[in-house]
Design an enzyme around this catalytic site. Structure first.
Site, short mmCIF file in Angstrom:
data_model
loop_
_atom_site.label_atom_id
_atom_site.label_comp_id
_atom_site.label_asym_id
_atom_site.label_seq_id
_atom_site.Cartn_x
_atom_site.Cartn_y
_atom_site.Cartn_z
N HIS A 15 31.83 11.17 -4.41
CA HIS A 15 31.78 10.39 -3.17
C HIS A 15 32.81 9.27 -3.29
O HIS A 15 32.67 8.38 -4.13
CB HIS A 15 30.38 9.82 -2.95
CG HIS A 15 30.31 8.92 -1.75
ND1 HIS A 15 30.76 9.32 -0.51
CD2 HIS A 15 29.87 7.65 -1.60
CE1 HIS A 15 30.59 8.33 0.35
NE2 HIS A 15 30.05 7.31 -0.29
N ASP A 17 34.32 6.23 -1.99
CA ASP A 17 34.47 4.99 -1.24
C ASP A 17 35.91 4.53 -1.45
O ASP A 17 36.32 4.23 -2.58
CB ASP A 17 33.51 3.92 -1.75
CG ASP A 17 32.06 4.34 -1.58
OD1 ASP A 17 31.66 4.60 -0.43
OD2 ASP A 17 31.34 4.43 -2.58
N ASP A 129 26.53 8.84 3.03
CA ASP A 129 26.07 7.48 2.76
C ASP A 129 26.18 6.58 3.98
O ASP A 129 26.32 5.37 3.86
CB ASP A 129 26.85 6.88 1.59
CG ASP A 129 26.16 5.67 0.98
OD1 ASP A 129 24.95 5.48 1.22
OD2 ASP A 129 26.83 4.89 0.28
N HIS A 355 32.36 2.97 5.58
CA HIS A 355 31.20 2.08 5.70
C HIS A 355 31.32 0.82 4.84
O HIS A 355 30.88 -0.24 5.26
CB HIS A 355 29.90 2.84 5.37
CG HIS A 355 29.93 3.63 4.12
ND1 HIS A 355 30.30 4.95 4.09
CD2 HIS A 355 29.66 3.30 2.83
CE1 HIS A 355 30.23 5.40 2.85
NE2 HIS A 355 29.86 4.42 2.07
#
Length: 938
Positions: A15, A17, A129, A355
């Site tokens: 994941h 980010d 997420d 996000h």
């Protein structure tokens, strides 16, 4: 194969980010190492079947910017299905990005994937997420040919540190469920019930593997409705497990009754669909974890670093509500559609939409870089707007302003553009050059002196019909300016500038209206005033009034607003409330002392600052002292990683001064009251809000969300423990009962709360100041205290009650409020350019390019399909009932035909009609229509 046999689907991923607890370039350094290792592993280990690139194509751009020589190698593995990409450009926060930004995200993700092959895009709605999920996601996904969504939050309670709790009542007993949008669209929803790291770091050692899989298999079976168990082999920025093949062999030897497969989402979802129960639980609309204790919904990211949300709102609005539609109009007049610039502008903006970025929950370095991206994207939008305006105004017939043989140089025409989907009236300001001398005519200082010595000629502002318009003129003096011609070097000049501020009258939707400042004529102020006699605002020292509203300013600066048609009175509006905040960028937590400060009952300085007939304004000033920060305990609690729910810090006894300045405006035709709050935030560890009591008897309220007006309960679930119940909004929050309603619109203030105070008060957060990132470590974020000058813009709209339909007109007012007017002076050199085209497509002085009607419909966007040249127009139904939508092109452009489409702009059923069409929009339906303009050469 035995379909009942347990199968462990192991999906490799990381994941990613893009930026978070480390700045972007540091994260990218790790990304390049991951990708290099991944490519080597794929080529050296045939059993390493595939890797899921986190559902976002921007990973490819970020990697290839550093390693361009890996382009073909990367492409080969994508084509072979071993690197799985898309469908998004970035993994966005769904609630803090606009409806159209969510669509552009999907569009550009698909386009980027298509560069590697027609069928390579991963058709999974991937939301690993997201801090809650938008209610219209199933409808959007289905329109993109996606029938399965995978998500990490919003249904079962997920802990703050990405752990899963067992307590609480779940909406679904399984990790598989059906997720339905308000319009009835439904997709298979799969929850990461054990989070997206439940298969990370699989042991190779048999003893360790036995303990690992005994626990993991049991937890996965607890939630699964089928024999197919999902294990996500990775986590946040997780390096690649290069020995996974060997680890899977170990597991196969230990568990002969279980199949272990290095799998993909496509393979896993197909297996689940073939074996899932006939009936699964149905979850509807927004997934916001309402049936939890309420601390970990992370909704307070909507108020972390509010200035970022305001910048995002500004740029989003410029791109989707101005640059795109204006570029469509200009393209229909022969100007090339700037698809390359729009893509660059959108992608630069969307780089701020992950996000951890737009949510404001990263380290300070991340958010400093975001500001630059916002500025760059905004500059792109402004350039597209400027070119489009020049093209359009080059076709407008301004001959009417010459009238009666007046010299051409005495008339200074300009055009006001309304790019909203509704007819609009309001106060507009435009700056005009009414005399200029180029540097080629003499020394700049001499030109400046000569222009400055000339008296400003008297003049009259008129509309396209020659009627005088009430206005205010400000002499801006002599200013430097320059032209950048397409065919010669820059042309600097000194120019005499004025500013006109006036009441626009009705400007058509998706269109414009032309006016002119005509010199050498008497300024018929009385005639102009008479022209707007029915659209006038009157003012007293503490009162503002037009034909719709009466506003009274009380001694403490609060507003009492009377809706004149019904006599309904709203009292106590606009009070400030301040509390301590000892939480973090994710979560608001009131200081342990529970102290609340408000301006209620505090005397304010009040004065009338504007009274022009078309607009009046009153300034309200509070000079206050607030606690300077939390007390010294908070610093120790943060350093010691005391959970925020257990913190005991209070507010400091030391104070800092703050001046809260509020401008209250009422326009002649205004159906709402405009509020502009400004202050220099000098306090730390606090939250400042503005309160709007509605005194409604309704148990529900409404908020503008993604392609819907979301209905939300005033009271949270029984499981809710958090004293606060904040929510997301875009354009507005609204409360109405059978008799009346109040809608509070905003510009970039995305957090509100429906306060359970007996008055159904809408509380809008203006600023929230915190000291740390939060989550899994100690990351101090001094810039998240937002010690800076702050502004907040709101628009308070009283309206009828009695169901959803009476509120639609108030919602339209709120949507119009979001969109800035666009103005441009029509200069003679503009009208000479492209004269041949202008002669063929001469535009009238007032025009709507696209007219439409539909009760309860909200206009969302107008852009061009870059491949076909078709206009792509989108609306959505704000109501639950079906309604008729009709649209018609203007006669100058014309339409050959039209068709139903979707968010990927594919051609669907034809809509046969001359220059327009009619269709039925279902309740809460998102409607996209393709229009083939007659003027486009094919």
């Amino acid at each position: 194969m035995d379909s009942s046999k347990k199968t462990a689907h192991i999906i490799s991923h990381s994941h990613w980010d893009r930026e978070w607890y480390l700045p972007f370039e540091t994260h990218r350094h790790l990304l390049v190492k991951l990708m290099d290792t991944l490519l080597d592993t794929i080529e050296s280990d045939p059993s390493f079947r595939s890797f899921h690139l986190d559902g976002q194509t921007i990973i490819l751009d970020d990697y290839l910017a550093i390693r361009p020589e890996q382009q073909e190698r990367l492409a080969r593995h994508i084509r072979e299905g071993r690197l799985i990409i898309g469908p998004w450009y970035v993994l966005q926060d769904e609630f803090l990005t606009s409806s159209e930004a969510n669509v552009r995200n999907l569009q550009y993700g698909h386009r980027d994937a298509a560069k590697y092959g027609e069928e390579v895009v991963c058709k999974i709605g991937y939301f690993p997420d997201s801090f809650g999920n938008m209610g219209q996601a199933p409808q959007l996904l289905l329109q993109a040919g996606i029938d399965t969504a995978v998500f990490g939050r919003g249904v079962t309670p997920t802990g703050f540190n990405n752990s899963v709790g067992d307590a609480g009542e779940y909406e679904s007993p399984y990790s598989e469920m059906m997720w339905k949008s308000p319009d009835g669209s439904s997709v298979l929803g799969i929850l990461f019930a054990n989070w997206y790291c439940n298969g990370m770091e699989v042991p190779v050692d048999p003893e360790q593997a036995k303990a690992y899989w005994d626990s993991r298999l049991d937890k996965a079976e607890k939630f699964a409705s089928t024999p197919h168990l999902l294990f996500m082999n990775g986590c946040d920025h997780q390096p690649l497990q290069t020995d996974l093949t060997e680890a899977i062999r170990t597991a196969e030897r230990l568990y002969p009754d279980t199949r272990f497969v290095h799998s993909s989402f496509e393979e896993y979802v197909q297996a689940v669909k073939a074996t899932m129960p006939e009936r699964l639980s149905v979850i509807e609309g927004e997934l916001r974890s309402q049936r939890t204790e309420g601390w970990y919904t992370l909704v307070n990211t909507a108020s972390a670093r509010v200035y970022l949300k305001q910048m995002n709102h500004k740029v989003q609005t410029l791109l989707e509500k101005a640059a795109e539609p204006l570029a469509v109009f200009a393209a229909s007049l022969g100007h090339p559609y700037p698809s390359h610039w729009l893509e660059y502008g959108w992608k630069t903006l969307m780089q701020n939409h992950p996000h951890d970025s737009i949510c404001g929950c990263s380290v300070d370095e991340v958010h400093r870089e975001m500001v630059t991206r916002f500025e760059k994207s905004g500059q792109v939008a402004e350039n597209v707007i400027a070119e489009s305006l020049q093209t359009i105004t080059g076709h407008i017939d301004t001959s009417a302003f010459a009238g009666d043989g007046a010299a051409g140089e005495s008339a200074f025409p300009f055009t006001v553009f309304n790019t909203s989907g509704w007819e609009r009236k309001g106060t507009v300001s435009v700056e005009l050059t009414v005399g200029h001398s180029y540097f080629s005519e003499g020394a700049p200082d001499r030109l400046a002196r000569e222009l400055g010595a000339l008296p400003l000629p008297t003049g009259l502002l008129v509309d396209e019909n020659g009627r005088p318009v009430l206005h205010t003129l400000d002499d801006l003096g002599v200013q430097f300016g320059y032209d950048l011609p397409d065919d010669k070097f820059r042309q600097p000049y000194m120019g005499r500038r004025i500013r006109l501020t006036f009441h626009s009258g009705a400007v058509p939707a998706l269109g414009y209206r032309t006016y002119a400042w005509v010199t050498g004529q008497a300024a018929h102020t009385a005639a102009a005033a008479e022209a707007v006699a029915g659209e006038k605002v009157t003012a007293g020292e503490r009162t503002l009034e037009n034909r719709y509203l009466k506003v009274e300013i009380e001694g403490d600066g609060s507003l009492t607003v009377t809706e004149k048609r019904t006599g309904r009175i709203y009292a106590g509006l606009g009070v400030y409330e301040d509390t301590g905040d000892i939480g973090n960028e994710y979560i608001y937590k009131q200081s342990a002392d529970g102290s609340v400060w408000t301006t209620e009952g505090c005397a304010a300085d009040i004065r009338l600052t504007e009274d022009t007939g078309y607009r009046a304004a009153i300034e309200i000033v509070h000079r206050i002292k607030l606690p300077a920060s939390a007390d010294e305990r908070l610093e120790a609690e943060i350093a010691g990683m005391v959970p925020f729910t257990s913190r005991k810090a209070c507010r400091s006894s030391a104070t800092v001064p703050m001046e809260l300045r509020l401008i209250v405006e009422l326009e002649a035709n205004g159906k709402g009251v405009r509020l502009l709050s400004s202050f220099d935030n000098k306090a730390k560890d606090h939250r400042l809000r503005m309160l709007f009591p509605t005194d409604s008897r309704s148990s529900v309220h409404y908020a503008d969300s993604i392609f819907e007006v979301a209905r939300r309960d005033n009271e949270p679930s029984a499981e809710w423990k958090n004293p606060s119940n904040c929510q997301h909004q875009h354009a507005f929050a609204s409360v109405h009962d059978e008799t009346s309603g109040l809608t509070v619109a905003n510009r970039g203030l995305q957090e509100y709360e429906l306060v359970r105070d007996g008055r159904s008060t809408i509380a809008v957060t203006l600023v929230r100041s915190v000291a740390e990132l939060g989550d899994w470590g100690v990351f101090l974020t001094p810039e998240a205290q937002c010690l800076r000058p702050c502004t907040a813009e709101l628009y308070v709209i009283p309206h009828d009650g009695g169901g959803e339909e009476p509120a639609f007109s108030a919602y339209a007012e709120a949507y119009k409020y979001q969109i800035p007017w666009q103005t441009i002076q029509i200069r003679p050199d503009m009208t000479e350019a492209g004269r041949e085209l202008a002669d063929r497509h001469l535009l009238p002085a007032s025009l709507s390019f696209l007219q439409w009607s539909g009760a309860g419909m909200a206009f969302s966007s107008l852009k061009l399909n870059e491949q076909t040249g078709d206009w792509m127009a989108r609306w959505y139904n704000m109501g639950k009932r079906g309604t008729e939508l009709s649209f018609r092109m203007n006669a100058v452009i014309g339409a050959e035909s039209a068709y139903r489409s979707g968010i990927l702009e594919d051609a669907g059923a034809e809509l046969a009609a001359e220059n327009g069409a009619e269709l039925t929009a279902g309740g809460c339906e998102i409607v996209t229509v393709g229009i083939r303009p007659a003027s486009v050469s094919r």
